[in-house]
Design a protein around this motif. Structure first.
Motif, mmCIF file in Angstrom:
data_model
loop_
_atom_site.group_PDB
_atom_site.id
_atom_site.type_symbol
_atom_site.label_atom_id
_atom_site.label_comp_id
_atom_site.label_asym_id
_atom_site.label_seq_id
_atom_site.Cartn_x
_atom_site.Cartn_y
_atom_site.Cartn_z
ATOM 1 N N GLN A 112 0.686 -1.225 0.176
ATOM 2 C CA GLN A 112 0.121 0.130 -0.069
ATOM 3 C C GLN A 112 0.862 1.291 0.020
ATOM 4 O O GLN A 112 1.764 1.455 0.929
ATOM 5 N N ASP A 113 0.698 2.152 -1.053
ATOM 6 C CA ASP A 113 1.379 3.426 -0.937
ATOM 7 C C ASP A 113 0.894 4.102 0.013
ATOM 8 O O ASP A 113 -0.249 4.094 0.593
ATOM 9 N N GLU A 114 1.997 5.091 0.589
ATOM 10 C CA GLU A 114 1.614 5.985 1.712
ATOM 11 C C GLU A 114 0.529 6.867 1.320
ATOM 12 O O GLU A 114 -0.166 7.345 2.329
ATOM 13 N N SER A 115 0.435 7.242 0.274
ATOM 14 C CA SER A 115 -0.729 8.280 -0.206
ATOM 15 C C SER A 115 -1.938 7.658 0.127
ATOM 16 O O SER A 115 -2.858 8.258 0.838
ATOM 17 N N SER A 116 -2.209 6.170 -0.209
ATOM 18 C CA SER A 116 -3.629 5.800 0.059
ATOM 19 C C SER A 116 -3.636 5.493 1.578
ATOM 20 O O SER A 116 -4.600 5.583 2.199
ATOM 21 N N SER A 117 -2.663 5.107 2.274
ATOM 22 C CA SER A 117 -2.743 4.780 3.805
ATOM 23 C C SER A 117 -3.049 6.356 4.280
ATOM 24 O O SER A 117 -3.821 6.302 5.631
ATOM 25 N N LEU A 118 -2.684 7.331 3.625
ATOM 26 C CA LEU A 118 -2.928 8.754 4.213
ATOM 27 C C LEU A 118 -4.418 9.015 4.553
ATOM 28 O O LEU A 118 -5.012 9.811 4.956
ATOM 29 N N GLN A 119 -5.278 8.399 3.363
ATOM 30 C CA GLN A 119 -6.479 8.527 3.162
ATOM 31 C C GLN A 119 -7.207 7.924 4.413
ATOM 32 O O GLN A 119 -8.104 8.579 4.889
ATOM 33 N N VAL A 120 -6.765 7.066 4.815
ATOM 34 C CA VAL A 120 -7.382 5.974 5.815
ATOM 35 C C VAL A 120 -7.147 7.064 7.194
ATOM 36 O O VAL A 120 -7.900 7.243 8.140
ATOM 37 N N LEU A 121 -5.981 7.477 7.269
ATOM 38 C CA LEU A 121 -5.573 8.195 8.656
ATOM 39 C C LEU A 121 -6.331 9.574 8.601
ATOM 40 O O LEU A 121 -6.748 10.091 9.598
ATOM 41 N N ALA A 122 -6.770 10.277 7.420
ATOM 42 C CA ALA A 122 -7.691 11.482 7.199
ATOM 43 C C ALA A 122 -8.779 11.218 7.917
ATOM 44 O O ALA A 122 -9.383 12.127 8.297
ATOM 45 N N ALA A 123 -9.295 9.958 7.788
ATOM 46 C CA ALA A 123 -10.743 9.665 8.304
ATOM 47 C C ALA A 123 -10.850 9.694 9.912
ATOM 48 O O ALA A 123 -11.802 9.935 10.394
ATOM 49 N N GLY A 124 -9.827 9.829 10.773
ATOM 50 C CA GLY A 124 -9.494 9.989 11.963
ATOM 51 C C GLY A 124 -10.549 8.956 12.611
ATOM 52 O O GLY A 124 -11.529 8.942 13.661
ATOM 53 N N ILE A 125 -10.294 7.487 12.256
ATOM 54 C CA ILE A 125 -11.385 6.495 12.640
ATOM 55 C C ILE A 125 -10.787 5.850 14.073
ATOM 56 O O ILE A 125 -9.717 5.885 14.515
ATOM 57 N N ARG A 126 -11.948 5.804 14.776
ATOM 58 C CA ARG A 126 -11.857 5.414 16.348
ATOM 59 C C ARG A 126 -12.274 4.142 16.428
ATOM 60 O O ARG A 126 -13.147 3.355 15.771
ATOM 61 N N SER A 127 -11.753 3.518 17.546
ATOM 62 C CA SER A 127 -12.205 2.186 17.817
ATOM 63 C C SER A 127 -13.687 1.913 18.046
ATOM 64 O O SER A 127 -14.347 2.736 18.658
ATOM 65 N N GLY A 128 -14.242 0.933 17.326
ATOM 66 C CA GLY A 128 -15.825 1.131 17.449
ATOM 67 C C GLY A 128 -16.553 1.482 16.272
ATOM 68 O O GLY A 128 -17.657 1.351 16.264
ATOM 69 N N ASP A 129 -15.693 2.327 15.204
ATOM 70 C CA ASP A 129 -16.484 2.884 14.277
ATOM 71 C C ASP A 129 -16.972 1.978 13.254
ATOM 72 O O ASP A 129 -16.560 0.667 12.945
ATOM 73 N N VAL A 130 -18.257 2.253 12.661
ATOM 74 C CA VAL A 130 -18.837 1.811 11.298
ATOM 75 C C VAL A 130 -18.146 2.430 10.246
ATOM 76 O O VAL A 130 -18.488 3.418 9.817
ATOM 77 N N ILE A 131 -17.423 1.662 9.278
ATOM 78 C CA ILE A 131 -16.783 2.074 8.095
ATOM 79 C C ILE A 131 -17.618 1.341 6.834
ATOM 80 O O ILE A 131 -17.752 0.348 6.812
ATOM 81 N N LEU A 132 -17.751 2.281 6.090
ATOM 82 C CA LEU A 132 -18.309 1.882 4.575
ATOM 83 C C LEU A 132 -17.180 2.230 3.710
ATOM 84 O O LEU A 132 -16.826 3.292 3.278
ATOM 85 N N ASP A 133 -16.518 1.182 2.995
ATOM 86 C CA ASP A 133 -15.538 1.511 1.758
ATOM 87 C C ASP A 133 -16.087 1.058 0.617
ATOM 88 O O ASP A 133 -16.523 -0.260 0.325
ATOM 89 N N VAL A 134 -16.494 2.115 -0.197
ATOM 90 C CA VAL A 134 -17.396 1.902 -1.469
ATOM 91 C C VAL A 134 -16.983 1.237 -2.686
ATOM 92 O O VAL A 134 -17.587 0.608 -3.560
ATOM 93 N N CYS A 135 -15.626 1.630 -2.931
ATOM 94 C CA CYS A 135 -14.711 1.089 -3.971
ATOM 95 C C CYS A 135 -13.526 0.445 -3.316
ATOM 96 O O CYS A 135 -12.533 1.171 -3.419
ATOM 97 N N ALA A 136 -13.671 -0.566 -2.952
ATOM 98 C CA ALA A 136 -12.492 -1.128 -1.763
ATOM 99 C C ALA A 136 -11.393 -2.017 -2.521
ATOM 100 O O ALA A 136 -10.337 -2.039 -2.093
ATOM 101 N N ALA A 137 -11.765 -2.507 -3.805
ATOM 102 C CA ALA A 137 -10.523 -3.645 -4.142
ATOM 103 C C ALA A 137 -9.372 -2.605 -4.441
ATOM 104 O O ALA A 137 -9.333 -1.701 -4.890
#
Length: 449
Positions: free
Chosen positions: A240-265
């Motif tokens: 995984q390129d760092e640019s892609s991983s930064l997208q997930v960090l940008a979401a500020g995901i917390r433990s217990g969150d419900v996440i929907l990844d709409v174009c996930a592959a």
């Protein structure tokens, strides 16, 4: 009789040419079919295939100076043979020029074109004799022509990008395709630590550098095949390129969150989100085909992540069951891919401005659908791996006008120190060759409570 490395490359290039395939897909299939070849031969096949694909415009420019028939009008086999030979002559030192000429003349005959051996021989000998005297377009001949030949990018695409970037900026972006770069991986911290895994790789003789933006990212090189890298089958890392991983960090995901990844592959963001939300949360991962979802499932199984549900679903089609269900929606949408030209070296031959506008329209449709999935107070992350305003900033502006319940929210709290200033306005464009990653656009859209 087994085929030589050059014959395998010729078959790959013909597959790309005749079936309009991307080079990475054709090369990957050929390497899997020849996985028992030695490392040196596999490296040669990869370099020659990727090199010819990446430098196609420049190679044709050279060859056209010595061929009475324009290269694009040659028979596909002859066109590929001439490009392969020219690439070896100009970019590879393992074989002397004369020996390379002989090999390709013989290959011409071997493929049933004995009557054209003289033509191939004449063109290649002329190239070798005049190699040092070949001239290329200068800036005075026109910026489009200069950049097109120098970096083997279609003039139409150069002109399109010059509407957004200065000549110096664009040249810096295009230079990224000429630079050697390793493979960026992200460590599965649910299984090991970054430092511990880094030491495992070093002990096995793999070259490892730390990532620039994400503490769980490593940049590796000096390996043969990604599946042979220690820890792959045990799920200790994912590519995984760092640019892609930064997208997930940008979401500020917390433990217990419900996440929907709409174009996930193929699942890189899904896996990272699953690690972030933990067993208390859940990720719904979707993509448009069984094949794509199978890739997600394969990666989830390898990394032993169990808090994810996958489903075949067209992101442009509303799902009533997901209305206001997600704390975070990850919308990394299909795009022109101009941010990954350095890695996928034939994207540049397929992109036109009309195509960009068609993609932007699809992206707008999907974003409108995604808007309903976010809980009040939740977050929609819109991202692409491209670098034009039409697919990025303009889409965000259009979305905000249509959805007054949303607002841009600063990304600064979620970015590494070196990117915080650029991320204050709620979106950031990372540029290949300028930043230490692929080109990428990330925006954070907060739904008001």
């Amino acid at each position: 009789m087994s085929k030589t490395s050059r014959e395998i490359v010729l078959d790959i290039l013909l597959d790309i040419d005749r079936n309009d395939r991307f080079a990475g897909d054709a090369l990957g299939g050929a390497l899997r079919a020849n996985q028992f070849m030695n490392k040196k031969e596999r490296a040669y096949i990869s370099r020659l295939t990727e090199g010819v694909t990446e430098q196609k415009i420049r190679l044709d420019y050279i060859l056209n100076q010595f061929s009475k028939t324009k290269i694009k009008k040659c028979k596909p086999v002859i066109r590929c043979i001439l490009r392969m030979a020219a690439y070896e002559i100009f970019y590879m030192d393992a074989v002397p020029d004369e020996a390379a000429c002989n090999e390709y003349v013989n290959l011409t005959g071997k493929r049933g074109f004995r009557t054209l051996k003289g033509y191939v021989n004449g063109v290649l000998r002329s190239v070798c004799r005049n190699k040092a005297a070949i001239t290329y377009p200068s800036m005075e001949d026109g910026v489009e022509s200069y950049l097109s030949v120098k970096y083997s990018v279609p003039e139409e695409l150069v002109g399109f990008l010059l509407k957004e970037y200065s000549t110096d900026q664009l040249e810096q972006i295009l230079q990224a395709g000429e630079q050697e770069r390793g493979t960026t991986i992200r460590v599965n911290t649910m299984q090991t630590t970054t430092e511990k895994f880094r030491n495992i790789l070093i002990e096995k003789g793999i070259k490892v550098e730390k990532g620039y933006y994400n503490q769980t990212s490593l940049i590796i090189s000096g390996y043969d095949y990604i599946r042979t890298v220690p820890g792959f089958h045990e799920g200790l890392f994912t590519v995984q390129d760092e640019s892609s991983s930064l997208q997930v960090l940008a979401a500020g995901i917390r433990s217990g969150d419900v996440i929907l990844d709409v174009c996930a592959a193929p699942g890189g963001k899904t896996m990272y989100a699953a690690e972030q939300t933990g067993e208390q949360g859940h990720v719904y991962a979707r993509d448009i085909s069984e094949e794509k979802v199978d890739k997600i499932d394969e990666n989830l199984e390898r990394l032993e992540l169990h808090n994810v549900s996958t489903k075949v679903w067209d992101a442009a089609v509303p799902d009533p069951d997901m209305i206001e269900k997600a704390d975070v929606v990850l919308a990394d949408l299909p795009c022109s891919g101009l941010g990954v030209m350095a890695r996928k070296n034939d994207i540049k031959y397929h992109v036109t401005e009309d195509m960009v506008r068609e993609l932007a329209a699809i992206q707008k449709t999907i974003l409108d659908v995604c808007a309903a999935y976010v809980k009040p107070g939740g977050t929609l992350i819109y991202s692409t791996c491209t670098i034009d305003r039409i697919e990025n900033e303009e889409n965000v502006t259009t979305f905000l006008k249509a959805h007054e319940e949303y607002e841009l929210e600063s990304l600064s709290d979620y970015m590494p120190e070196c990117l915080k200033k650029r991320a204050e306005k709620g979106y950031i464009t990372l540029l290949q060759g300028v930043d230490h990653c692929d080109g990428f656009f990330i925006s954070r859209l907060r739904r008001r409570k």
